[in-house]
Each structure stands twice: as structure tokens, then as C-alpha cells.
Design a protein around this motif. Sequence first.
Motif, mmCIF file in Angstrom:
data_model
loop_
_atom_site.group_PDB
_atom_site.id
_atom_site.type_symbol
_atom_site.label_atom_id
_atom_site.label_comp_id
_atom_site.label_asym_id
_atom_site.label_seq_id
_atom_site.Cartn_x
_atom_site.Cartn_y
_atom_site.Cartn_z
ATOM 1 N N ALA A 22 0.837 -1.206 0.000
ATOM 2 C CA ALA A 22 0.000 0.000 0.000
ATOM 3 C C ALA A 22 0.871 1.256 0.000
ATOM 4 C CB ALA A 22 -0.936 -0.005 1.205
ATOM 5 N N GLY A 23 1.925 1.250 0.797
ATOM 6 C CA GLY A 23 2.832 2.397 0.845
ATOM 7 C C GLY A 23 3.508 2.665 -0.482
ATOM 8 N N LYS A 24 3.954 1.604 -1.144
ATOM 9 C CA LYS A 24 4.596 1.774 -2.457
ATOM 10 C C LYS A 24 3.612 2.336 -3.484
ATOM 11 C CE LYS A 24 8.272 -1.562 -2.059
ATOM 12 N NZ LYS A 24 9.159 -2.384 -2.843
ATOM 13 N N LEU A 25 2.376 1.850 -3.445
ATOM 14 C CA LEU A 25 1.376 2.345 -4.394
ATOM 15 C C LEU A 25 1.001 3.793 -4.097
ATOM 16 C CD1 LEU A 25 -0.812 -0.870 -4.632
ATOM 17 C CD2 LEU A 25 0.671 0.071 -6.427
ATOM 18 N N ILE A 26 0.893 4.134 -2.830
ATOM 19 C CA ILE A 26 0.622 5.525 -2.455
ATOM 20 C C ILE A 26 1.766 6.425 -2.922
ATOM 21 C CG2 ILE A 26 0.415 7.099 -0.485
ATOM 22 C CD1 ILE A 26 -1.141 4.771 0.914
ATOM 23 N N GLY A 27 2.996 5.927 -2.784
ATOM 24 C CA GLY A 27 4.147 6.682 -3.283
ATOM 25 C C GLY A 27 4.060 6.890 -4.785
ATOM 26 N N ARG A 31 3.958 10.521 -6.599
ATOM 27 C CA ARG A 31 4.942 10.926 -7.611
ATOM 28 C C ARG A 31 4.316 11.132 -8.991
ATOM 29 N NH1 ARG A 31 7.288 6.721 -5.169
ATOM 30 N NH2 ARG A 31 7.117 5.394 -7.008
ATOM 31 N N GLY A 32 3.033 10.814 -9.124
ATOM 32 C CA GLY A 32 2.352 10.987 -10.404
ATOM 33 C C GLY A 32 2.592 9.846 -11.383
ATOM 34 N N VAL A 33 3.131 8.733 -10.907
ATOM 35 C CA VAL A 33 3.410 7.577 -11.757
ATOM 36 C C VAL A 33 2.159 6.725 -11.929
ATOM 37 C CG1 VAL A 33 4.821 5.492 -11.949
ATOM 38 C CG2 VAL A 33 5.808 7.569 -11.001
ATOM 39 N N LEU A 34 1.269 6.727 -10.931
ATOM 40 C CA LEU A 34 0.041 5.932 -10.957
ATOM 41 C C LEU A 34 -1.168 6.816 -10.683
ATOM 42 C CD1 LEU A 34 0.999 2.854 -8.725
ATOM 43 C CD2 LEU A 34 0.539 2.796 -11.172
ATOM 44 N N LEU A 35 -2.269 6.485 -11.316
ATOM 45 C CA LEU A 35 -3.543 7.085 -10.960
ATOM 46 C C LEU A 35 -4.108 6.324 -9.775
ATOM 47 C CD1 LEU A 35 -5.131 7.449 -14.517
ATOM 48 C CD2 LEU A 35 -4.082 9.249 -13.126
ATOM 49 N N GLU A 36 -4.970 6.955 -9.008
ATOM 50 C CA GLU A 36 -5.546 6.285 -7.838
ATOM 51 C C GLU A 36 -6.255 4.994 -8.214
ATOM 52 O OE1 GLU A 36 -7.968 8.938 -5.543
ATOM 53 O OE2 GLU A 36 -6.340 10.399 -5.362
ATOM 54 N N LEU A 37 -7.032 5.026 -9.299
ATOM 55 C CA LEU A 37 -7.760 3.820 -9.705
ATOM 56 C C LEU A 37 -6.808 2.704 -10.138
ATOM 57 C CD1 LEU A 37 -10.814 5.295 -11.642
ATOM 58 C CD2 LEU A 37 -10.803 4.210 -9.384
#
Length: 95
Positions: A22-27, A31-37
Amino acid sequence: VPALQDILEHAFETALLSGIMAGKLIGGIHRGVLLELEAAEIYNDWLADWFISTAQTLAGFYRSLGVTGFVDTNNNTTSIRNQAESLDEKRVHDH
């Protein structure tokens, strides 16, 4: 053969790694690398795969003891995933 200690260690490991993931995905979102969905889908798929694997292991263990009532998860992983997704959809609609 899983013993109670092995099951508890696995539960602790699952909780720990779940937080790390979860922490890596939030990071990645920050950083703008992933969208929330995208991050939510990645996490959901990762956790569902882990759940299916654990369910298969435990069902096999309990079947080896002669305990009945377990789905044959080795032949039914699609059904398990569909059931999990149905529960997710229901949860979303209930809120």
C-alpha cells in the motif's frame, strides 16, 4: 503441514507486506506515476491472488485431515475471484 504457528506467521507476514505494498502504491500516486484507480486495481489484484493462494493451501490442508465443506479451489479460482469481485461491487454500492 501447516501448524497454528505457521498460520499466525503467515497472517503477520500478510499484514506487513500489505502495508508495504500500500505504501509503495501511495508513493506511486504521490509521484504521479500511478492514478488512484490504477493503484487500487493493482492492490486489489495482488491481494486477491494472495488470498486465493492461501485458500488453496488451507483447503488442501483441511481436506487432508478429512474436514469437509471446502470448495476445490484448485479447479475453481475463477469462481473465487468472481465471488470476491461481487463482494467488492456490493460494498461500493452499499456506501
